[in-house]
Enzyme design. Structure first.
Site, short mmCIF file in Angstrom:
data_model
loop_
_atom_site.label_atom_id
_atom_site.label_comp_id
_atom_site.label_asym_id
_atom_site.label_seq_id
_atom_site.Cartn_x
_atom_site.Cartn_y
_atom_site.Cartn_z
N PRO A 9 72.84 69.40 57.76
CA PRO A 9 72.67 68.43 58.98
C PRO A 9 73.08 66.98 58.42
CG PRO A 9 70.60 69.11 57.72
CD PRO A 9 71.72 70.22 57.25
N ASN A 10 73.89 66.38 59.55
CA ASN A 10 74.20 64.99 59.34
C ASN A 10 75.46 64.71 58.85
OD1 ASN A 10 71.69 63.88 61.09
ND2 ASN A 10 70.59 64.18 59.17
N ARG A 17 77.91 55.24 58.41
CA ARG A 17 76.83 54.42 57.52
C ARG A 17 76.74 54.81 56.20
NH1 ARG A 17 71.63 56.49 57.08
NH2 ARG A 17 71.30 58.13 58.72
N TYR A 22 77.83 57.82 50.44
CA TYR A 22 78.47 58.97 50.66
C TYR A 22 80.02 58.64 50.82
CZ TYR A 22 73.95 60.37 51.65
OH TYR A 22 72.59 60.73 51.79
N ASN A 73 77.06 72.58 50.89
CA ASN A 73 76.10 71.35 50.78
C ASN A 73 75.10 71.43 51.68
OD1 ASN A 73 75.13 68.76 51.01
ND2 ASN A 73 76.93 67.72 50.91
N ALA A 76 69.91 67.77 53.52
CA ALA A 76 68.59 67.36 53.68
C ALA A 76 67.78 68.78 53.27
CB ALA A 76 67.88 66.72 54.59
N HIS A 79 66.09 69.98 49.67
CA HIS A 79 65.05 69.58 49.40
C HIS A 79 63.80 70.18 49.98
CE1 HIS A 79 67.87 66.74 47.76
NE2 HIS A 79 67.96 66.37 49.08
N ASP A 86 66.69 81.69 49.96
CA ASP A 86 66.37 83.32 50.12
C ASP A 86 67.66 83.99 50.80
OD1 ASP A 86 63.87 83.22 49.22
OD2 ASP A 86 62.69 83.36 51.08
N GLU A 97 76.76 74.85 44.72
CA GLU A 97 76.34 73.69 45.77
C GLU A 97 76.93 72.47 45.41
OE1 GLU A 97 71.87 71.77 45.43
OE2 GLU A 97 72.63 72.48 43.61
N HIS A 99 77.09 68.19 46.16
CA HIS A 99 76.51 66.91 46.96
C HIS A 99 77.30 65.86 46.68
CE1 HIS A 99 72.76 68.87 47.95
NE2 HIS A 99 72.62 69.34 46.58
N ARG A 106 68.54 59.38 42.94
CA ARG A 106 67.96 58.61 44.01
C ARG A 106 66.89 58.70 43.88
NH1 ARG A 106 71.77 60.54 48.90
NH2 ARG A 106 70.42 58.91 50.04
N ARG A 110 64.15 63.59 46.58
CA ARG A 110 65.67 64.34 46.19
C ARG A 110 65.81 64.98 45.11
NH1 ARG A 110 68.38 62.36 50.94
NH2 ARG A 110 67.60 60.14 51.41
O1 CA2 Z 1 74.77 63.71 48.69
C1 CA2 Z 1 74.98 64.69 49.50
O2 CA2 Z 1 75.76 65.28 49.72
C2 CA2 Z 1 73.48 65.14 50.20
O3 CA2 Z 1 73.32 66.48 50.54
C3 CA2 Z 1 73.61 64.38 51.50
C4 CA2 Z 1 72.44 64.36 52.51
C5 CA2 Z 1 71.12 64.07 51.74
O4 CA2 Z 1 69.94 64.53 52.42
C6 CA2 Z 1 71.05 64.88 50.32
O5 CA2 Z 1 69.92 64.32 49.59
C7 CA2 Z 1 72.37 64.47 49.47
C8 CA2 Z 1 72.44 63.46 53.73
C9 CA2 Z 1 73.62 63.66 54.59
C10 CA2 Z 1 73.55 62.63 55.73
O6 CA2 Z 1 74.88 62.14 55.64
C11 CA2 Z 1 75.15 61.03 56.33
C12 CA2 Z 1 76.13 60.82 57.26
C13 CA2 Z 1 76.27 59.82 57.90
C14 CA2 Z 1 75.70 58.58 57.67
C15 CA2 Z 1 74.77 58.61 56.71
C16 CA2 Z 1 74.48 59.86 55.97
#
Ligand code: CA2
Length: 146
Positions: A9-10, A17, A22, A73, A76, A79, A86, A97, A99, A106, A110
């Site tokens: 996700p995301n 941002r 990232y 990857n 979120a 965690h 599974d 994996e 990241h 962090r 996390r």
């Molecule tokens: O560091 C990573 O790759 C993470 O898997 C990224 C996740 C975070 O929840 C993990 O703890 C570590 C978050 C991805 C969100 O990506 C964004 C996209 C656009 C703007 C901000 C964040």
């Protein structure tokens, strides 16, 4: 050799941002990096992204008997998701994996990581280059070099 790359996700919002965490590249840049590296190695990759836990579980299940390796990857869900853990344990396809950031450095929440329990390696804190390192490690592992 077929490798499935799964992003959670995301990650499709990359670049809009938090570039200090990232990187400034977009999700398309990430996909281009992975596709280019895979092409240079002669590896067949499929890249998949979803914001939904159940869809990620189903994608992992689809790797059973069809993919040689998984790069994931889980974002979120790393965690929180016993379901993704599974699914990886069920299909028994070697998984690495990745990241972009290093979750260990962090927030405390996390540092909880369910998914790593099903992975042969974790690559953290190397930005999009981490996907290249994961692909190199996984292909060597599948070829019996590691
Ligand atoms: O560091 C990573 O790759 C993470 O898997 C990224 C996740 C975070 O929840 C993990 O703890 C570590 C978050 C991805 C969100 O990506 C964004 C996209 C656009 C703007 C901000 C964040």
């Amino acid at each position: 050799m077929k490798i499935l790359v799964i992003n959670g996700p995301n990650l499709n919002m990359l670049g809009i941002r938090q570039p200090e965490i990232y990187g400034s590249g977009s999700y398309k840049d990430l996909c281009d990096t992975v596709n280019k590296h895979a092409l240079s190695k002669g590896v067949d990759v499929e890249i998949y992204q979803s914001n939904f836990e159940g869809e990620i579980v189903e994608k992992i299940q689809s790797a059973y008997n069809t993919a040689d390796g998984i790069i994931i990857n889980p974002a979120a869900y790393t965690h929180t998701s016993v379901a993704i853990l599974d699914a990886l344990l069920a299909v028994k396809v070697p998984a690495v994996e990745v990241h972009l950031s290093d979750p260990e450095r962090r927030e405390a929440f996390r540092r909880i990581n369910y998914v790593k329990n099903a992975c042969i390696k974790s690559v953290c804190g190397k930005g999009t280059d981490g996907y290249k390192e994961a692909l190199d490690f996984l292909t060597d592992y599948i070829e019996g070099k590691r």
